[in-house]
Write a protein that holds these residues in place. Sequence first.
Motif, PDB file in Angstrom:
ATOM      1  N   ALA A 181      13.542  -2.264  -3.338  1.00  0.00           N
ATOM      2  CA  ALA A 181      13.542  -0.972  -4.028  1.00  0.00           C
ATOM      3  C   ALA A 181      13.447   0.182  -3.026  1.00  0.00           C
ATOM      4  N   GLU A 182      12.675  -0.012  -1.959  1.00  0.00           N
ATOM      5  CA  GLU A 182      12.595   0.990  -0.892  1.00  0.00           C
ATOM      6  C   GLU A 182      13.971   1.216  -0.260  1.00  0.00           C
ATOM      7  N   GLN A 183      14.647   0.128   0.041  1.00  0.00           N
ATOM      8  CA  GLN A 183      15.948   0.233   0.713  1.00  0.00           C
ATOM      9  C   GLN A 183      16.971   0.900  -0.183  1.00  0.00           C
ATOM     10  N   THR A 184      16.941   0.575  -1.475  1.00  0.00           N
ATOM     11  CA  THR A 184      17.871   1.206  -2.419  1.00  0.00           C
ATOM     12  C   THR A 184      17.669   2.714  -2.445  1.00  0.00           C
ATOM     13  N   ALA A 208       0.828  -1.207   0.000  1.00  0.00           N
ATOM     14  CA  ALA A 208       0.000   0.000   0.000  1.00  0.00           C
ATOM     15  C   ALA A 208       0.862   1.256   0.000  1.00  0.00           C
ATOM     16  N   TYR A 209       0.474   2.195  -0.842  1.00  0.00           N
ATOM     17  CA  TYR A 209       1.067   3.535  -0.875  1.00  0.00           C
ATOM     18  C   TYR A 209      -0.022   4.516  -0.457  1.00  0.00           C
ATOM     19  N   MET A 210       0.388   5.619   0.138  1.00  0.00           N
ATOM     20  CA  MET A 210      -0.589   6.572   0.682  1.00  0.00           C
ATOM     21  C   MET A 210      -0.231   7.978   0.244  1.00  0.00           C
ATOM     22  N   ASN A 211      -1.257   8.771  -0.047  1.00  0.00           N
ATOM     23  CA  ASN A 211      -0.995  10.178  -0.334  1.00  0.00           C
ATOM     24  C   ASN A 211      -2.067  11.046   0.320  1.00  0.00           C
ATOM     25  N   GLN A 228       6.571   3.567   0.604  1.00  0.00           N
ATOM     26  CA  GLN A 228       6.575   4.994   0.294  1.00  0.00           C
ATOM     27  C   GLN A 228       7.504   5.356  -0.853  1.00  0.00           C
ATOM     28  N   LEU A 229       8.745   4.877  -0.806  1.00  0.00           N
ATOM     29  CA  LEU A 229       9.766   5.332  -1.749  1.00  0.00           C
ATOM     30  C   LEU A 229       9.791   4.550  -3.057  1.00  0.00           C
ATOM     31  N   SER A 230       9.045   3.450  -3.131  1.00  0.00           N
ATOM     32  CA  SER A 230       9.102   2.587  -4.321  1.00  0.00           C
ATOM     33  C   SER A 230       7.855   2.722  -5.191  1.00  0.00           C
ATOM     34  N   ARG A 231       7.109   3.804  -5.025  1.00  0.00           N
ATOM     35  CA  ARG A 231       5.821   3.909  -5.716  1.00  0.00           C
ATOM     36  C   ARG A 231       5.981   3.888  -7.235  1.00  0.00           C
ATOM     37  N   ARG A 232       6.927   4.629  -7.739  1.00  0.00           N
ATOM     38  CA  ARG A 232       7.095   4.652  -9.202  1.00  0.00           C
ATOM     39  C   ARG A 232       7.470   3.274  -9.721  1.00  0.00           C
ATOM     40  N   TYR A 233       8.332   2.580  -9.005  1.00  0.00           N
ATOM     41  CA  TYR A 233       8.710   1.215  -9.399  1.00  0.00           C
ATOM     42  C   TYR A 233       7.484   0.311  -9.384  1.00  0.00           C
TER      43      TYR A 233
END
Length: 560
Positions: free
Chosen positions: A352-355, A241-244, A260-265
């Motif tokens: 992807a988040e960790q990267t 889940a992503y949130m905005n 949070q940080l991997s949304r585009r991926y």
Amino acid sequence: MPDDTQDVISGGHLVAKALKAEGIDRIYTLCGGHIIDIYDGCVDEGIEVVDVRHEQVAAHAADGYARLTGKPGCAVVTAGPGTTDAVTGVANAFRAESPMLLIGGQGARTQHKMGSLQDLPHVDMMSPITKFAATVPDTARAADMVSMAFRECYHGAPGPSFLEIPRDVLDAKVPASKARVPREGAYRASTRSAGDPEAIEKLADLLVHAERPAILLGSQVWTTRGTEAAVELVRTLNIPAYMNGAGRGTLPPGDPHHFQLSRRYAFSHADVIVIVGTPFDFRMGYGKRLSPDATVVQIDLDYRTVGKNRDIDLGVVGDAGLVLRSVTEAASGRVNGGASRRKEWLDELRAAEQTALDKRLPQLRSDASPIHPYRLVSEINDFLTEDSVYIGDGGDIVTFSGQVVQPKSPGHWMDPGPLGTLGVGVPFVLAAKQARPDKEVVALFGDGAFSLTGWDFETLVRYDLPFVGIVGNNSSMNQIRYGQAAKYGKERERVGNTLGDVRYDEFARMLGGHGEEVRDPADIGPALRRARESGKPSLVNVWVDPDAYAPGTMNQTMYK
């Protein structure tokens, strides 16, 4: 003339009775001769009259109060410039889908078109940015029309309404027996719809069979108070889940389904994408950022939003909480809801988040001076508790914070919304501390944004509403400066965007609050804690690097 033997009531008192029936416990206002009978009615009805220094603040505060409480907010302003000053707040609520009523004064009907004091065509001006805008034509209709305006706030996705009340209509008295005062709870139907049952079944089937699903939980998840249903869905079906917007905080940081940080991926690689309560507007790249090969589902309160700007495979109109709960129920018992197949997909996204985090980590911990904005927002994120309502008011500095700051609970994130209005910060603080006095409020301002409504810091002092305020100060409107440099070259980057080196900490102290200045990143945390302990409205003035820009600023298409 009314019969002297009958009980009579004025228009202003009828308005107050209707506000009370709607559950309004306070109005935000700046006084004017056209509207004072409403104040008199509010005193009788036990409604608090909160007076501010600018009508824009009154409208923003009513918007913020609605977001936090789930009840509509109300602002009352005088005619002419009083109403035009509130336009920005109403427009912001319109784009943010926030239910509020703005009541504006108007000259007497007996002076219609004669050039009375502060006479303007308010209804014509407000119609494009409200769900309902009208004039109260008769004193006996005052309460009825207030209730009508509130009802229209909830047609489809919520939003603002506007009423103007001519001075003679407001001040006149009519027999109480002739005035219609709608009874509380008796003039509005439930607007909660669980969506088309066939569409619910289809969505459940899509999610059960998806290998790489992703869901975006937008503001309507909070608007509909659908947090529990959203959490149940993502955990039961094992969906990232992503949130905005106001949907931030639906899942707490650290939750295995919080991303949070991997949304585009994710949106580039998912096979099923569910967009809940968020339009395909500029924040979503008008829908172009979603994989063209993905099955796209959109859930929204407003039929007009579904499928706008981008084709979809399935659209569901309804209450986010009810729809998501129905989908979970429809999927239950079906091969574990497909949940067991998704571990590899979640691991891929977590990597992807960790990267992304590793790439940013040096800036989040930077000891550079001037202070890097990433270090500032990282310190703020560490400072927040589960009871901290976070408010962002600014351009570039708040764009930095959107990538780093994570509210710990639902309903604890406030930003302007898609209108991108600067100046919401102080009025949102006012609303938040009055709506939820048990909560800590932490607000991050850009120095340009604070300047727009900052004088109402005095209102916070006057009402004894402590909060922790931080000004990310680079003496610039930096989001615009970046675009000018990108478009026209460095030699023209400082046209119309450079501010003075203002000591906002001294401004806070001058008005009776707590203020500190920070130039060393090691001092940020201690300064924030002292602001919290001061028990006063506070401003921590943090000097940040004017040559550091947020990735979101640099990626905006208008600058390319």
